[in-house]
Scaffold this motif. Sequence first.
Motif, PDB file in Angstrom:
ATOM      1  N   SER A  77       0.828  -1.199   0.000  1.00  9.54           N
ATOM      2  CA  SER A  77       0.000   0.000   0.000  1.00  9.54           C
ATOM      3  C   SER A  77       0.862   1.248   0.000  1.00  9.54           C
ATOM      4  CB  SER A  77      -0.946  -0.008   1.204  1.00  9.54           C
ATOM      5  OG  SER A  77      -0.226  -0.118   2.395  1.00  9.54           O
ATOM      6  N   GLU A  78       0.338   2.283  -0.619  1.00 12.53           N
ATOM      7  CA  GLU A  78       1.052   3.556  -0.668  1.00 12.53           C
ATOM      8  C   GLU A  78       1.158   4.167   0.718  1.00 12.53           C
ATOM      9  OE1 GLU A  78       0.175   7.787  -2.720  1.00 12.53           O
ATOM     10  OE2 GLU A  78       0.068   6.034  -4.041  1.00 12.53           O
ATOM     11  N   ASN A  79       0.078   4.087   1.468  1.00 13.93           N
ATOM     12  CA  ASN A  79       0.057   4.555   2.854  1.00 13.93           C
ATOM     13  C   ASN A  79      -0.078   3.343   3.758  1.00 13.93           C
ATOM     14  OD1 ASN A  79       0.079   7.351   2.152  1.00 13.93           O
ATOM     15  ND2 ASN A  79      -2.090   7.167   1.610  1.00 13.93           N
ATOM     16  N   PRO A  80       0.976   3.000   4.507  1.00 12.27           N
ATOM     17  CA  PRO A  80       0.928   1.795   5.334  1.00 12.27           C
ATOM     18  C   PRO A  80      -0.202   1.842   6.366  1.00 12.27           C
ATOM     19  CG  PRO A  80       3.094   2.847   5.439  1.00 12.27           C
ATOM     20  CD  PRO A  80       2.214   3.727   4.643  1.00 12.27           C
ATOM     21  N   THR A  81      -0.818   0.700   6.565  1.00 13.70           N
ATOM     22  CA  THR A  81      -1.870   0.586   7.575  1.00 13.70           C
ATOM     23  C   THR A  81      -1.235   0.426   8.948  1.00 13.70           C
ATOM     24  OG1 THR A  81      -1.970  -1.823   7.471  1.00 13.70           O
ATOM     25  CG2 THR A  81      -3.364  -0.609   5.904  1.00 13.70           C
ATOM     26  N   PHE A  83      -1.538  -2.056  10.835  1.00 13.98           N
ATOM     27  CA  PHE A  83      -1.012  -3.409  10.906  1.00 13.98           C
ATOM     28  C   PHE A  83       0.369  -3.501  10.262  1.00 13.98           C
ATOM     29  CE2 PHE A  83      -5.709  -4.353  10.730  1.00 13.98           C
ATOM     30  CZ  PHE A  83      -5.824  -4.614  12.086  1.00 13.98           C
ATOM     31  N   GLU A  84       0.519  -2.888   9.096  1.00 10.53           N
ATOM     32  CA  GLU A  84       1.811  -2.924   8.409  1.00 10.53           C
ATOM     33  C   GLU A  84       2.894  -2.224   9.228  1.00 10.53           C
ATOM     34  OE1 GLU A  84       0.404  -2.977   3.746  1.00 10.53           O
ATOM     35  OE2 GLU A  84       0.285  -1.083   4.856  1.00 10.53           O
ATOM     36  N   VAL A  85       2.542  -1.117   9.851  1.00 10.25           N
ATOM     37  CA  VAL A  85       3.502  -0.384  10.676  1.00 10.25           C
ATOM     38  C   VAL A  85       3.914  -1.228  11.883  1.00 10.25           C
ATOM     39  CG1 VAL A  85       3.794   1.632  12.176  1.00 10.25           C
ATOM     40  CG2 VAL A  85       2.727   1.891   9.923  1.00 10.25           C
ATOM     41  N   GLU A  86       2.946  -1.852  12.543  1.00 15.00           N
ATOM     42  CA  GLU A  86       3.258  -2.663  13.722  1.00 15.00           C
ATOM     43  C   GLU A  86       4.092  -3.884  13.362  1.00 15.00           C
ATOM     44  OE1 GLU A  86       0.270  -3.357  16.699  1.00 15.00           O
ATOM     45  OE2 GLU A  86      -0.787  -1.525  16.120  1.00 15.00           O
ATOM     46  N   ILE A  87       3.765  -4.554  12.268  1.00 16.97           N
ATOM     47  CA  ILE A  87       4.550  -5.713  11.845  1.00 16.97           C
ATOM     48  C   ILE A  87       5.957  -5.278  11.447  1.00 16.97           C
ATOM     49  CG2 ILE A  87       4.783  -7.528  10.091  1.00 16.97           C
ATOM     50  CD1 ILE A  87       2.686  -8.107  12.271  1.00 16.97           C
ATOM     51  N   GLY A  88       6.071  -4.161  10.770  1.00 20.39           N
ATOM     52  CA  GLY A  88       7.389  -3.640  10.406  1.00 20.39           C
ATOM     53  C   GLY A  88       8.245  -3.369  11.631  1.00 20.39           C
ATOM     54  N   ALA A  89       7.637  -2.818  12.670  1.00 21.11           N
ATOM     55  CA  ALA A  89       8.371  -2.549  13.911  1.00 21.11           C
ATOM     56  C   ALA A  89       8.803  -3.850  14.581  1.00 21.11           C
ATOM     57  CB  ALA A  89       7.503  -1.722  14.856  1.00 21.11           C
ATOM     58  N   VAL A  90       7.939  -4.854  14.551  1.00 20.91           N
ATOM     59  CA  VAL A  90       8.285  -6.159  15.147  1.00 20.91           C
ATOM     60  C   VAL A  90       9.448  -6.788  14.388  1.00 20.91           C
ATOM     61  CG1 VAL A  90       7.465  -8.536  15.442  1.00 20.91           C
ATOM     62  CG2 VAL A  90       6.031  -6.621  16.182  1.00 20.91           C
ATOM     63  N   VAL A  91       9.370  -6.780  13.072  1.00 22.37           N
ATOM     64  CA  VAL A  91      10.438  -7.385  12.266  1.00 22.37           C
ATOM     65  C   VAL A  91      11.755  -6.643  12.494  1.00 22.37           C
ATOM     66  CG1 VAL A  91      11.233  -7.832   9.910  1.00 22.37           C
ATOM     67  CG2 VAL A  91       8.863  -8.324  10.538  1.00 22.37           C
ATOM     68  N   ALA A  92      11.720  -5.326  12.392  1.00 24.39           N
ATOM     69  CA  ALA A  92      12.938  -4.542  12.578  1.00 24.39           C
ATOM     70  C   ALA A  92      13.506  -4.710  13.988  1.00 24.39           C
ATOM     71  CB  ALA A  92      12.663  -3.065  12.297  1.00 24.39           C
ATOM     72  N   GLY A  93      12.630  -4.752  14.962  1.00 26.44           N
ATOM     73  CA  GLY A  93      13.087  -4.888  16.340  1.00 26.44           C
ATOM     74  C   GLY A  93      13.579  -6.271  16.705  1.00 26.44           C
TER      75      GLY A  93
END
Length: 114
Positions: A77-81, A83-93
């Motif tokens: 998505s062009e603008n992350p949802t 859910f996408e933001v939270e999963i991205g933070a989990v993966v990065a962290g």
Amino acid sequence: MKNFLIATTFFILTSCSDLSDPRAKDIEMLVDLEMQYGDISRFEAECFIGIWSDAIEDDDVWNWFVAEATSTSLTVSENPTRFEVEIGAVVAGSIKTIRDECGFDFIEVVGKRF
């Protein structure tokens, strides 16, 4: 009478207590999907997915993650949802934890897949 009380107690304890992980089926399904790539061991897949499961406290986020991971279509998505933001933070962290606890470099493995 004593045997009846023991049987009744056993029945109540086993039916009222749920000691299993409610995400166990999802985790096993995700591990099986990871195994299809053939580039990490079952232990490594179980390890990093377990780390993510522990890090994702919100069941709605977990359910979204499982749905996306098992989906046959990839959407960005062009603008992350949320859910996408939270999963991205989990993966990065979790990158360092995966390296330390699971014994492999997640970024390296994913980079080889694409």
